[in-house]
Write a protein that holds these residues in place. Structure first.
Motif, short mmCIF file in Angstrom:
data_model
loop_
_atom_site.label_atom_id
_atom_site.label_comp_id
_atom_site.label_asym_id
_atom_site.label_seq_id
_atom_site.Cartn_x
_atom_site.Cartn_y
_atom_site.Cartn_z
N SER A 290 0.82 -1.22 0.00
CA SER A 290 0.00 0.00 0.00
C SER A 290 0.85 1.26 0.00
N GLU A 291 2.10 1.17 0.44
CA GLU A 291 2.99 2.32 0.45
C GLU A 291 3.79 2.44 -0.85
N ASN A 292 3.67 1.44 -1.69
CA ASN A 292 4.55 1.34 -2.85
C ASN A 292 4.01 2.09 -4.07
N HIS A 293 3.06 2.96 -3.85
CA HIS A 293 2.49 3.73 -4.94
C HIS A 293 2.55 5.21 -4.57
N ASP A 294 3.10 6.01 -5.44
CA ASP A 294 3.27 7.44 -5.16
C ASP A 294 1.96 8.08 -4.70
N GLU A 295 0.87 7.76 -5.39
CA GLU A 295 -0.42 8.39 -5.09
C GLU A 295 -0.89 8.03 -3.68
N GLU A 296 -0.66 6.80 -3.24
CA GLU A 296 -1.11 6.39 -1.90
C GLU A 296 -0.27 7.04 -0.81
N VAL A 297 1.04 7.14 -1.05
CA VAL A 297 1.91 7.83 -0.09
C VAL A 297 1.48 9.29 -0.01
N PHE A 298 1.23 9.89 -1.15
CA PHE A 298 0.81 11.28 -1.21
C PHE A 298 -0.51 11.50 -0.48
N GLU A 299 -1.49 10.64 -0.73
CA GLU A 299 -2.81 10.81 -0.11
C GLU A 299 -2.74 10.63 1.41
N LYS A 300 -1.92 9.69 1.88
CA LYS A 300 -1.76 9.52 3.33
C LYS A 300 -1.16 10.80 3.92
N GLY A 301 -0.22 11.39 3.23
CA GLY A 301 0.37 12.65 3.68
C GLY A 301 -0.65 13.77 3.70
N MET A 302 -1.51 13.84 2.69
CA MET A 302 -2.52 14.89 2.64
C MET A 302 -3.52 14.76 3.79
N GLN A 303 -3.83 13.52 4.18
CA GLN A 303 -4.72 13.32 5.33
C GLN A 303 -4.04 13.81 6.60
N ALA A 304 -2.75 13.53 6.75
CA ALA A 304 -2.00 14.01 7.91
C ALA A 304 -1.98 15.54 7.93
N GLU A 305 -1.85 16.16 6.77
CA GLU A 305 -1.86 17.63 6.69
C GLU A 305 -3.20 18.19 7.16
N ARG A 306 -4.28 17.58 6.71
CA ARG A 306 -5.62 18.05 7.11
C ARG A 306 -5.81 17.90 8.62
N LEU B 168 2.02 27.52 11.40
CA LEU B 168 2.11 26.11 10.97
C LEU B 168 0.79 25.61 10.40
N ALA B 169 -0.32 26.04 10.99
CA ALA B 169 -1.63 25.64 10.45
C ALA B 169 -1.79 26.14 9.02
N GLU B 170 -1.31 27.36 8.75
CA GLU B 170 -1.38 27.91 7.40
C GLU B 170 -0.55 27.07 6.42
N VAL B 171 0.66 26.70 6.83
CA VAL B 171 1.53 25.91 5.96
C VAL B 171 0.91 24.55 5.70
N GLU B 172 0.44 23.90 6.75
CA GLU B 172 -0.15 22.57 6.58
C GLU B 172 -1.38 22.66 5.68
N TYR B 173 -2.14 23.74 5.80
CA TYR B 173 -3.29 23.94 4.93
C TYR B 173 -2.83 24.06 3.47
N GLN B 174 -1.78 24.85 3.23
CA GLN B 174 -1.25 24.97 1.87
C GLN B 174 -0.76 23.62 1.35
N HIS B 175 -0.10 22.85 2.20
CA HIS B 175 0.32 21.50 1.79
C HIS B 175 -0.90 20.68 1.38
N SER B 176 -1.98 20.77 2.15
CA SER B 176 -3.15 19.93 1.88
C SER B 176 -3.82 20.29 0.56
N LEU B 177 -3.50 21.44 0.00
CA LEU B 177 -4.11 21.87 -1.27
C LEU B 177 -3.32 21.40 -2.49
N ILE B 178 -2.14 20.84 -2.27
CA ILE B 178 -1.35 20.38 -3.41
C ILE B 178 -2.14 19.31 -4.16
N ASP B 179 -2.30 19.50 -5.41
CA ASP B 179 -3.13 18.62 -6.23
C ASP B 179 -2.28 17.49 -6.78
#
Length: 182
Positions: free
Chosen positions: A126-142, A167-178
């Motif tokens: 499940s970690e071996n796909h860029d999109e899944e690693v990315f999406e897990k990170g985006m959930q952590a950002e939110r 930091l909340a602002e930065v994490e919010y900006q991270h969460s918007l990365i498409d």
């Protein structure tokens, strides 16, 4: 050329004008000052036990996210994902250092002792796909946006309030990365 300094992470950068974001930790220009105006806040004093516990919890989150992004970068299949994950890992590490400073800890002292071992572990399916690693990170950002906003709103300490709003602002900006544009 002028010297500018980030009030959150303390790093200096040079330019003819102030950057729109700190190139080291990602905070907005609102937190960047002329180097001569920089205030070294150091360890925060007189914080509640709850705020102190929240700072340690946030510190753990920052290092966990740093490791997640660094592992993802090491195993990324796409150069674009690798570059984005590297930058996000660097931001999370700088955030951790800012929290360590507020707690009066030496920079990097709260980093997990098994980090190298964790980084070298093979990726799971499940970690071996860029999109899944990315999406897990985006959930952590939110999740970080919610928690950091809560810390900023609940604390009476002006430094803690300022850092966690930033930091909340930065994490919010991270969460918007498409991920479609990675």
């Amino acid at each position: 050329m002028k010297a500018y300094r980030c009030q959150i992470c303390g790093h200096v950068h040079f330019g003819d004008s102030k950057a729109t974001h700190c190139p080291f930790c990602g905070v907005s220009a609102n937190y960047i000052v002329n180097s001569a105006e920089y205030v070294d806040y150091g360890k925060v004093e007189n914080i509640s036990e709850k705020t102190k516990q929240d700072l340690y919890k946030a510190l753990r989150y920052e290092y966990e996210d740093m490791i997640h992004y660094r592992r993802g970068s090491m195993h990324a299949k796409s150069n674009q994902y690798k570059a984005i994950l590297d930058t996000m890992s660097d931001h999370e590490e700088r955030h951790a250092h800012a929290i360590e400073e507020m707690l009066g800890l030496e920079e990097g002292s709260a980093m997990p002792v098994n980090m190298e071992e964790t980084l070298e572990k093979p990726m799971t399916d499940s970690e071996n796909h860029d999109e899944e690693v990315f999406e897990k990170g985006m959930q952590a950002e939110r999740n970080a946006v919610k928690f950091y906003s809560q810390i900023a709103n609940e604390t009476d300490n002006p430094r803690v309030k300022m850092v966690f709003h930033a930091l909340a602002e930065v994490e919010y900006q991270h969460s918007l990365i498409d991920k479609m544009h990675c």
